[in-house]
Design a protein around this motif. Sequence first.
Motif, PDB file in Angstrom:
ATOM      1  N   ALA A  62      29.770   1.604  16.026  1.00  0.00           N
ATOM      2  CA  ALA A  62      28.526   0.398  17.213  1.00  0.00           C
ATOM      3  C   ALA A  62      27.290   1.751  17.255  1.00  0.00           C
ATOM      4  N   HIS A  63      27.967   3.119  17.432  1.00  0.00           N
ATOM      5  CA  HIS A  63      26.351   4.086  17.258  1.00  0.00           C
ATOM      6  C   HIS A  63      26.085   4.558  16.356  1.00  0.00           C
ATOM      7  N   ALA A  64      26.781   4.386  15.207  1.00  0.00           N
ATOM      8  CA  ALA A  64      26.278   4.184  14.169  1.00  0.00           C
ATOM      9  C   ALA A  64      25.291   3.012  13.369  1.00  0.00           C
ATOM     10  N   LEU A  65      26.159   2.153  13.530  1.00  0.00           N
ATOM     11  CA  LEU A  65      24.990   0.630  13.008  1.00  0.00           C
ATOM     12  C   LEU A  65      23.366   1.455  14.543  1.00  0.00           C
ATOM     13  N   ALA A  66      23.710   0.939  15.443  1.00  0.00           N
ATOM     14  CA  ALA A  66      22.569   0.827  16.695  1.00  0.00           C
ATOM     15  C   ALA A  66      21.177   2.195  15.906  1.00  0.00           C
ATOM     16  N   ALA A  67      22.313   3.115  16.025  1.00  0.00           N
ATOM     17  CA  ALA A  67      21.561   4.324  14.912  1.00  0.00           C
ATOM     18  C   ALA A  67      20.136   4.006  13.824  1.00  0.00           C
ATOM     19  N   GLU A  68      21.392   2.712  13.114  1.00  0.00           N
ATOM     20  CA  GLU A  68      20.405   2.198  12.129  1.00  0.00           C
ATOM     21  C   GLU A  68      19.217   1.295  12.181  1.00  0.00           C
ATOM     22  N   GLY A  69      19.207   0.942  13.115  1.00  0.00           N
ATOM     23  CA  GLY A  69      18.279  -0.027  13.705  1.00  0.00           C
ATOM     24  C   GLY A  69      19.404  -1.768  13.638  1.00  0.00           C
ATOM     25  N   VAL A  70      20.726  -1.088  13.489  1.00  0.00           N
ATOM     26  CA  VAL A  70      21.171  -2.948  13.037  1.00  0.00           C
ATOM     27  C   VAL A  70      21.119  -2.932  14.631  1.00  0.00           C
ATOM     28  N   ARG A  71      20.855  -5.023  15.039  1.00  0.00           N
ATOM     29  CA  ARG A  71      21.269  -5.107  16.431  1.00  0.00           C
ATOM     30  C   ARG A  71      22.782  -5.553  16.864  1.00  0.00           C
ATOM     31  N   VAL A  72      22.787  -4.789  18.321  1.00  0.00           N
ATOM     32  CA  VAL A  72      25.035  -4.569  18.002  1.00  0.00           C
ATOM     33  C   VAL A  72      25.112  -5.335  19.107  1.00  0.00           C
ATOM     34  N   MET A  73      25.856  -6.402  19.037  1.00  0.00           N
ATOM     35  CA  MET A  73      27.056  -6.648  19.614  1.00  0.00           C
ATOM     36  C   MET A  73      28.300  -6.124  20.085  1.00  0.00           C
ATOM     37  N   ILE A  74      28.627  -5.531  21.204  1.00  0.00           N
ATOM     38  CA  ILE A  74      30.503  -4.544  21.358  1.00  0.00           C
ATOM     39  C   ILE A  74      30.911  -5.718  22.185  1.00  0.00           C
ATOM     40  N   GLY A  75      32.227  -5.710  21.947  1.00  0.00           N
ATOM     41  CA  GLY A  75      33.167  -6.229  22.557  1.00  0.00           C
ATOM     42  C   GLY A  75      34.363  -5.454  22.992  1.00  0.00           C
ATOM     43  N   SER A  76      34.436  -5.885  24.336  1.00  0.00           N
ATOM     44  CA  SER A  76      36.007  -4.881  24.774  1.00  0.00           C
ATOM     45  C   SER A  76      36.729  -6.363  26.033  1.00  0.00           C
ATOM     46  N   ARG A  77      37.743  -5.696  26.041  1.00  0.00           N
ATOM     47  CA  ARG A  77      38.375  -6.079  27.650  1.00  0.00           C
ATOM     48  C   ARG A  77      38.091  -5.527  28.432  1.00  0.00           C
ATOM     49  N   ASP A  78      37.828  -4.782  28.958  1.00  0.00           N
ATOM     50  CA  ASP A  78      37.346  -4.470  29.356  1.00  0.00           C
ATOM     51  C   ASP A  78      35.777  -4.192  30.341  1.00  0.00           C
ATOM     52  N   ALA A  79      35.333  -5.836  31.091  1.00  0.00           N
ATOM     53  CA  ALA A  79      33.339  -5.649  31.063  1.00  0.00           C
ATOM     54  C   ALA A  79      32.870  -4.737  31.886  1.00  0.00           C
ATOM     55  N   ALA A  80      33.380  -4.296  32.844  1.00  0.00           N
ATOM     56  CA  ALA A  80      32.474  -2.834  33.393  1.00  0.00           C
ATOM     57  C   ALA A  80      32.431  -1.878  32.594  1.00  0.00           C
ATOM     58  N   ARG A  81      33.198  -1.423  31.993  1.00  0.00           N
ATOM     59  CA  ARG A  81      33.908  -0.482  30.869  1.00  0.00           C
ATOM     60  C   ARG A  81      32.334  -0.695  29.276  1.00  0.00           C
ATOM     61  N   VAL A  82      32.424  -1.682  29.007  1.00  0.00           N
ATOM     62  CA  VAL A  82      31.580  -2.523  27.747  1.00  0.00           C
ATOM     63  C   VAL A  82      30.498  -2.431  28.052  1.00  0.00           C
ATOM     64  N   GLN A  83      29.736  -2.322  29.041  1.00  0.00           N
ATOM     65  CA  GLN A  83      28.481  -2.927  29.726  1.00  0.00           C
ATOM     66  C   GLN A  83      28.121  -1.649  30.377  1.00  0.00           C
ATOM     67  N   GLN A  84      28.277  -1.192  30.674  1.00  0.00           N
ATOM     68  CA  GLN A  84      28.353   0.668  30.586  1.00  0.00           C
ATOM     69  C   GLN A  84      28.016   1.678  28.824  1.00  0.00           C
ATOM     70  N   THR A  85      29.151   1.098  28.081  1.00  0.00           N
ATOM     71  CA  THR A  85      29.312   1.937  26.704  1.00  0.00           C
ATOM     72  C   THR A  85      27.872   1.034  26.096  1.00  0.00           C
ATOM     73  N   ALA A  86      27.009   0.109  26.662  1.00  0.00           N
ATOM     74  CA  ALA A  86      26.130  -0.615  26.047  1.00  0.00           C
ATOM     75  C   ALA A  86      24.884  -0.145  26.748  1.00  0.00           C
TER      76      ALA A  86
END
Length: 263
Positions: free
Chosen positions: A24-48
């Motif tokens: 996700a980081h590599a794609l976002a760094a290239e200007g891609v709009r990225v939705m990230i998913g994970s089971r851990d709701a709090a952690r995935v929001q923090q990662t975003a």
Amino acid sequence: MNLEIAGRSALVLAASKGLGRASAHALAAEGVRVMIGSRDAARVQQTAHELRDATGGDVRAVAVDVTDPAQCAHAYDAARSAFGDVDVLVNNAGGPPFGPFESFTEEQWQKALEMNLLSTVRFSRMALDGMKQRGWGRIVNIVSLGTKSVLPGSVLSTAARLGVIGMAKLLSDEVASFGITVNNVAAGIILTDRVRETSLKQRLDRGMDEKPGLEDIAQSIPARRVGQPEELGGLVAFLASNKAAYITGSTIAVDGGAVRSIY
């Protein structure tokens, strides 16, 4: 490198940490709009939040358990609602437990197939209609090096992920004329939580410190080091680009040369 994919949209699964996060980081760094998913709701929001700060990109998050078909549909709808549709799909999921064949129950086999094979099937099916309509799409499946070389104890992972590779090869044939590529990235020994909890933990339990433990793991790798997640993430971004438009149906190892087979 400018991969010429700025403005595209992506859904990256199991992306709150490890290989998914690096992708996700590599794609976002290239200007891609990225939705990230994970089971851990709090952690995935923090990662975003962290990825937005690091890249300046449009990174959003959705909680999803990829073994639940309803949650898969919700996650895909969230990406489509945010970005219009999904141009790049990165299928990824945690690995099942290690152990000998006879130690696993029917329930554990079913869970492994749901997590590693059927989740890939579900998300790929959802993505294809839009990709076909636009005449462009990229599906990248993150699998294990156990699909290229025997990894003791990995029977659940290997069986499910070899299914992914077979499915991806046939799918790549069917959709190539629509401008869609389907590829797999086989992760070798890369410093993620899974490696820390398996290979490295075994050495720590024997009294090694982390640095000597990693050096010991690296003895079987020609590069003489353990890989970093961003090294795999860079390949995922490349496979998502126009520059990789003639690569499809392939399984590419990111392993420091660990696989010893000729092809």
